[in-house]
Design a protein around this motif. Sequence first.
Motif, mmCIF file in Angstrom:
data_model
loop_
_atom_site.group_PDB
_atom_site.id
_atom_site.type_symbol
_atom_site.label_atom_id
_atom_site.label_comp_id
_atom_site.label_asym_id
_atom_site.label_seq_id
_atom_site.Cartn_x
_atom_site.Cartn_y
_atom_site.Cartn_z
ATOM 1 N N LEU A 1 -2.908 2.186 -4.921
ATOM 2 C CA LEU A 1 -3.557 1.812 -3.662
ATOM 3 C C LEU A 1 -3.592 2.967 -2.663
ATOM 4 O O LEU A 1 -3.929 2.760 -1.499
ATOM 5 C CB LEU A 1 -2.844 0.606 -3.038
ATOM 6 C CG LEU A 1 -2.791 -0.663 -3.895
ATOM 7 C CD1 LEU A 1 -2.071 -1.772 -3.147
ATOM 8 C CD2 LEU A 1 -4.188 -1.120 -4.300
ATOM 9 N N TYR B 1 -7.601 1.721 1.363
ATOM 10 C CA TYR B 1 -6.341 0.998 1.561
ATOM 11 C C TYR B 1 -5.487 1.626 2.656
ATOM 12 O O TYR B 1 -4.739 0.931 3.344
ATOM 13 C CB TYR B 1 -5.580 0.903 0.244
ATOM 14 C CG TYR B 1 -6.266 -0.020 -0.726
ATOM 15 C CD1 TYR B 1 -6.313 -1.385 -0.495
ATOM 16 C CD2 TYR B 1 -6.922 0.471 -1.849
ATOM 17 C CE1 TYR B 1 -6.973 -2.246 -1.355
ATOM 18 C CE2 TYR B 1 -7.589 -0.375 -2.727
ATOM 19 C CZ TYR B 1 -7.606 -1.735 -2.472
ATOM 20 O OH TYR B 1 -8.267 -2.579 -3.322
ATOM 21 N N VAL C 1 -5.394 -5.278 -5.445
ATOM 22 C CA VAL C 1 -4.221 -5.764 -4.714
ATOM 23 C C VAL C 1 -3.477 -6.818 -5.523
ATOM 24 O O VAL C 1 -2.241 -6.793 -5.602
ATOM 25 C CB VAL C 1 -4.641 -6.346 -3.335
ATOM 26 C CG1 VAL C 1 -3.447 -6.974 -2.628
ATOM 27 C CG2 VAL C 1 -5.254 -5.264 -2.471
ATOM 28 N N ILE D 1 0.834 -1.203 0.000
ATOM 29 C CA ILE D 1 0.000 0.000 0.000
ATOM 30 C C ILE D 1 0.867 1.251 0.000
ATOM 31 O O ILE D 1 0.546 2.261 -0.647
ATOM 32 C CB ILE D 1 -0.950 -0.014 1.219
ATOM 33 C CG1 ILE D 1 -1.987 -1.128 1.060
ATOM 34 C CG2 ILE D 1 -1.652 1.330 1.392
ATOM 35 C CD1 ILE D 1 -2.809 -1.404 2.300
ATOM 36 N N TYR E 1 -8.249 -9.733 1.951
ATOM 37 C CA TYR E 1 -8.198 -8.498 1.179
ATOM 38 C C TYR E 1 -7.271 -8.581 -0.030
ATOM 39 O O TYR E 1 -7.347 -7.738 -0.920
ATOM 40 C CB TYR E 1 -7.774 -7.333 2.071
ATOM 41 C CG TYR E 1 -8.924 -6.747 2.846
ATOM 42 C CD1 TYR E 1 -9.855 -5.915 2.239
ATOM 43 C CD2 TYR E 1 -9.101 -7.059 4.189
ATOM 44 C CE1 TYR E 1 -10.920 -5.386 2.950
ATOM 45 C CE2 TYR E 1 -10.165 -6.535 4.910
ATOM 46 C CZ TYR E 1 -11.068 -5.698 4.278
ATOM 47 O OH TYR E 1 -12.117 -5.182 4.980
ATOM 48 N N SER F 1 -4.187 -0.451 5.806
ATOM 49 C CA SER F 1 -2.798 -0.500 6.282
ATOM 50 C C SER F 1 -2.726 -0.302 7.793
ATOM 51 O O SER F 1 -1.907 -0.924 8.477
ATOM 52 C CB SER F 1 -1.948 0.555 5.566
ATOM 53 O OG SER F 1 -2.330 1.867 5.960
#
Length: 300
Positions: free
Chosen positions: A54, A59, A295, A48, A288, A63
């Motif tokens: 991202l 996102y 991703v 990320i 995810y 994180s």
Amino acid sequence: MENYTQTSTDFILLGLFPPSRIGLFLFILIVLIFLMALIGNLSMILLIFLDTHLHTPMYFLLSQLSLIDLNYISTIVPKMASDFLYGNKSISFIGCGIQDFFLALGGAEALLLASMAYDRYIAICFPLHYLIHMSKRVCVLLITGSWLIGSINACAHTVYIFHIPYCRSRAINHFFCDVPAMVTLACMDTWVYEGTVFLSTAIFLVFPFIGIACSYGRVLLAVYRMHSAEGRKKAYVTCSSHLTIVTFYYVPFLYTYLRPRSLRSPTEDKALAVFYTILTPVLNPIIYSLRNKEVMGALK
């Protein structure tokens, strides 16, 4: 249960694994899960940070979720593994305080999960206004607020635990220093504190859970009205991923901390704690990443 008593300020963690082949199998399984969670969450945070595609509110929130999950699992599993391998079940007073603090940061994780539900609600129900309602400023405020409020709550619980007078028996029937398990060792009436634990659990878990449920109720209604089959599929995949994490995190946590002491069972508490301290951190990056095209594209 063995009757551990000692005069030092250290505690004794009775652990999770029985001294048998089944215990060895569970130990190896937990260590593998820990390594997967460590690699997965670190990779998610790094990905990320490095991939500009991202750099979106969802996102950035993810994180922070990975960071809190790393705190959980890194302060619990290494100590648990060391206890099992070397038989030294002692943990210092400060070590207990550190574990208490990072576990109490679960309040921050609950708020981040609610923020992610709000993000999905805006993205699906009001896509044209997404950049207004989920601007960089709003995202920073959600993240900062979650960490700040969660840290204040964690500090309050940790400070209280440090000031409780404990009896000679320092054996905590758990695999980490869990607040409810430590309170049972106190040489004083702790009903007031147990009431504050119930209240803070309601504030940090029940209310965000209600917010998440309301957000996804509106989202499912909006998805049902969509004419595009591809749009419905994408929305369902995104929402189901988040709801899976929410379920594994909230349900065991709520059941553990909202029950009165008379209905608690150490064995049951330890089994439930595995879900929100060990399984959720490994599920977060897996769900995810494997179910998210953005991703997977960034990984390539």
